[in-house]
Scaffold this active site. Structure first.
Site, mmCIF file in Angstrom:
data_model
loop_
_atom_site.group_PDB
_atom_site.id
_atom_site.type_symbol
_atom_site.label_atom_id
_atom_site.label_comp_id
_atom_site.label_asym_id
_atom_site.label_seq_id
_atom_site.Cartn_x
_atom_site.Cartn_y
_atom_site.Cartn_z
ATOM 1 N N HIS A 111 0.690 -1.117 -0.025
ATOM 2 C CA HIS A 111 0.121 -0.079 0.171
ATOM 3 C C HIS A 111 0.917 1.265 -0.133
ATOM 4 O O HIS A 111 1.913 1.027 0.421
ATOM 5 C CB HIS A 111 -0.920 -0.029 1.432
ATOM 6 C CG HIS A 111 -2.186 0.999 1.432
ATOM 7 N ND1 HIS A 111 -1.741 2.247 1.687
ATOM 8 C CD2 HIS A 111 -3.104 0.978 1.154
ATOM 9 C CE1 HIS A 111 -2.835 2.997 1.842
ATOM 10 N NE2 HIS A 111 -3.708 1.949 1.344
ATOM 11 N N ASP A 188 3.455 -4.313 7.907
ATOM 12 C CA ASP A 188 2.002 -3.385 7.913
ATOM 13 C C ASP A 188 0.877 -4.518 7.964
ATOM 14 O O ASP A 188 0.684 -5.211 7.107
ATOM 15 C CB ASP A 188 1.880 -2.854 6.318
ATOM 16 C CG ASP A 188 0.905 -2.166 6.194
ATOM 17 O OD1 ASP A 188 -0.060 -2.158 7.087
ATOM 18 O OD2 ASP A 188 0.476 -1.696 5.059
ATOM 19 N N GLN A 191 -4.349 -4.976 6.991
ATOM 20 C CA GLN A 191 -5.297 -5.855 6.383
ATOM 21 C C GLN A 191 -5.636 -7.094 7.350
ATOM 22 O O GLN A 191 -6.363 -7.762 7.075
ATOM 23 C CB GLN A 191 -5.154 -6.177 4.870
ATOM 24 C CG GLN A 191 -5.188 -4.956 3.778
ATOM 25 C CD GLN A 191 -6.504 -4.341 3.869
ATOM 26 O OE1 GLN A 191 -7.517 -4.933 4.201
ATOM 27 N NE2 GLN A 191 -6.569 -3.072 3.600
ATOM 28 N N LYS A 214 -10.294 -0.331 10.754
ATOM 29 C CA LYS A 214 -10.125 -1.817 9.870
ATOM 30 C C LYS A 214 -10.350 -3.040 10.795
ATOM 31 O O LYS A 214 -10.483 -4.108 10.249
ATOM 32 C CB LYS A 214 -8.644 -1.819 8.945
ATOM 33 C CG LYS A 214 -8.579 -1.096 7.816
ATOM 34 C CD LYS A 214 -7.712 -1.226 6.867
ATOM 35 C CE LYS A 214 -7.115 -0.629 5.939
ATOM 36 N NZ LYS A 214 -7.695 0.815 5.473
ATOM 37 N N CYS A 354 -4.645 2.708 -3.568
ATOM 38 C CA CYS A 354 -3.561 3.235 -2.979
ATOM 39 C C CYS A 354 -2.214 2.324 -3.131
ATOM 40 O O CYS A 354 -1.418 1.898 -2.084
ATOM 41 C CB CYS A 354 -3.738 3.673 -1.602
ATOM 42 S SG CYS A 354 -4.907 4.905 -1.410
#
Lengths: 396, 145
Positions: A111, A188, A191, A214, A354
């Site tokens: 991302h 990261d 998600q 999220k 993104c």
């Protein structure tokens, strides 16, 4: 499950399939925010009155909840405004110790929030940036790691799960390879957190970032986790109140971590709401939920196979991925597709998500993305497949 | 008629499908490229000019139906326009989308974008080619100053 989410409960006809962008907020999180704002609202680490003490306790308790969710220590949890701020914090604070000649490895699946901060660090410090390519199935090409990781590699910054293809990174393989050259690993997790609690000790990474919105919590709050031995050596990123030991005309000293990285008034109520969302998530039967998500994803992939001209980006397998599926339909633009779907009560995102370097690798400029969460069911998938057939007719 | 179907009326599809003026002029007297950062859509406009008036117009558009329909319409109407006329056309579309104001008689075709008024995120799709044209012409006038 839907009844626990006030927006979904109020909008029975809505098929929300954009949870990879923002998941709906759980009632527990909303209630916790309201309770805090109406019962304990005060600034933290500043006042000595009872209300301020209650706010302190609520905020530090939220830190504890985030730590339990990640299986780490509370003093290693830094509250930020989101995953983007957390990753920028690492790029600045860890990046402050890098110099020209040092290298950072990222992947082409990132991302922008885990790509642009490293491009900016390259501009600031003259470091070299290496990019791990993706395979046509959307998976990172980990076979290239031995070539790309060098003695000069100081940090590996990768996604745990692609926000476009749903591909899940083999983190153990990455950590193993990074350790061979003495590099640190920042993951990261934006998600991944929506699909269950994480065990960072088992993953073996050094930094981890995620956003509250999220994982069924409020917006405006996120978490950076860092190993205590690293956080205590890193310089602060932002300056202001709360992050200092002492300030005088000649300079300032740093507060201990994690406060060193939380300049100014932190997102207190949002952290409290996030903690409630994480506590709720930790009460769930995740093996069963993952099975359900996988079955639903399989149903979606099977249905998409039947749509003429549709190509799924990445793998067609439902197993070993997050339930995030992006696709293109020959001759139709994602914005037009999403517009028609919207008219059928379907909320999906179309665009580059993104992740322009990834889309370039997959040979598209933009795509349509369906992302499933624990509140989605068969009716959402069926409505999407119907909606796509309508879109194909309406747009041609 | 559903909102989606209303937006994608036949006129939009016809203009987009016609893709008038597709291509790139080389050499060109003026050029500009506009991007929509939301989705990566892009319009490249190249112009030939005579005394500030457009004599030839070409567009390369990577975008949705609204964007492509706008670029195609502009290709048909741009020859003969100067910077002031291009600005007026762009303003007419902006006012149609923002305020629902009827377009002037010369730009009645813009009415096909009226259903997009309810979808704020789509305004830029239709406006992208108009902004490219304005930028191209403004670039010329800046060079001449």
């Amino acid at each position: 499950m839907r009844s626990g989410f006030p927006l979904l409960a109020a909008q029975a006809g809505l098929h929300y399939l954009d949870s990879a962008a923002t998941a709906q907020i759980h009632r527990d999180a909303l209630d916790a925010v309201l309770r805090h704002e109406t019962g304990s609202r005060a600034n933290v680490m500043r006042g000595t009155y009872a209300l301020a003490d209650a706010a302190d306790r609520a905020y530090e308790s939220a830190r504890g909840a985030a730590a339990r969710f990640l299986n780490v220590a509370a003093e290693e949890i830094v509250f930020t405004s989101g995953a983007t701020a957390a990753l920028n914090l690492v790029a600045h604070s860890f990046g402050a110790g890098l110099q020209a000649g040092d290298r950072v490895l990222v992947s082409q699946a990132e991302h922008h929030s885990n790509f642009v901060p490293w491009l900016m660090l390259r501009e600031r410090k003259g470091i070299a940036l290496d990019v791990l390519p993706v395979r046509p199935d959307g998976q990172l090409d980990l076979g290239r790691l031995p070539q790309l990781l060098r003695e000069e590699t100081r940090l590996v910054a990768l996604t745990q799960c692609s926000n476009v293809t749903g591909a899940i990174t083999d983190v153990a393989a990455v950590v193993d390879a990074a350790r061979r050259v003495g590099a640190r690993v920042v993951l990261d997790g934006a998600q991944a957190v929506q699909h269950g609690p994480q065990d960072l000790r088992a993953l073996g990474v050094d930094f981890y970032a995620f956003s509250g919105h999220k994982c069924f919590g409020p917006g405006g709050v996120g978490v950076l986790w860092g190993r205590a031995e690293l956080l205590c050596t890193l310089p602060p990123f932002c300056g202001g109140g709360g992050m200092v030991g002492e300030v005088n005309l000649d300079g300032f000293s740093w507060a201990e971590a994690p406060r060193r990285f939380e300049a100014g008034t932190p997102p207190i109520a949002q952290a409290v709401g996030l903690a409630a969302a994480l506590d709720w998530m930790m009460s769930l039967d995740w093996p069963r939920l993952r099975e359900r998500e996988t079955a639903l994803c399989a149903r979606l992939l099977d249905g998409l196979r039947e749509i003429p001209g549709l190509r799924v980006l990445g793998s067609m397998a439902a197993e070993g991925r997050a339930p995030i599926v992006s696709f293109e339909i020959a001759g139709l633009h994602p914005h037009d597709i999403c517009q028609v779907l919207d008219a059928h009560g379907l909320a999906l995102r179309g665009g580059h998500h993104c992740a322009q370097p990834l889309l370039a690798a997959l040979g598209v400029e933009a795509c349509t993305r369906a992302s499933l969460a624990l509140y989605n069911d068969e009716s959402d998938v069926a409505a999407l497949l119907d909606g796509l057939r309508h879109a194909a007719k309406a747009l041609r | 008629m559903s909102a989606g179907a209303e937006l994608y009326q036949q006129a939009i599809k016809d203009w987009a499908g016609a893709d008038h003026g597709h291509g790139r002029l080389d050499p060109a007297d003026a050029a500009a490229r506009t991007d929509n950062p939301l989705c990566g859509d892009r319009v490249q406009v190249t112009l030939r000019l005579d005394a500030g008036r457009i004599t030839a117009f070409a567009q390369e558009t990577r975008g949705c139906l609204l964007c492509r329909a706008a670029a195609s319409l502009l290709a048909q109407r741009a020859p003969g326009m100067d910077a002031a006329a291009a600005a007026a056309a762009s303003t007419a579309l902006e006012e149609l989308l923002a305020e629902g104001r009827d377009p002037p008689p010369a730009w009645q075709d813009l009415a096909m974008f009226a259903p997009a008024r309810s979808y704020r995120s789509r305004h830029k799709c239709a406006l992208l080619p108009f902004r490219a044209l304005r930028q191209a012409l403004e670039g010329v006038s800046h060079r001449e100053q």
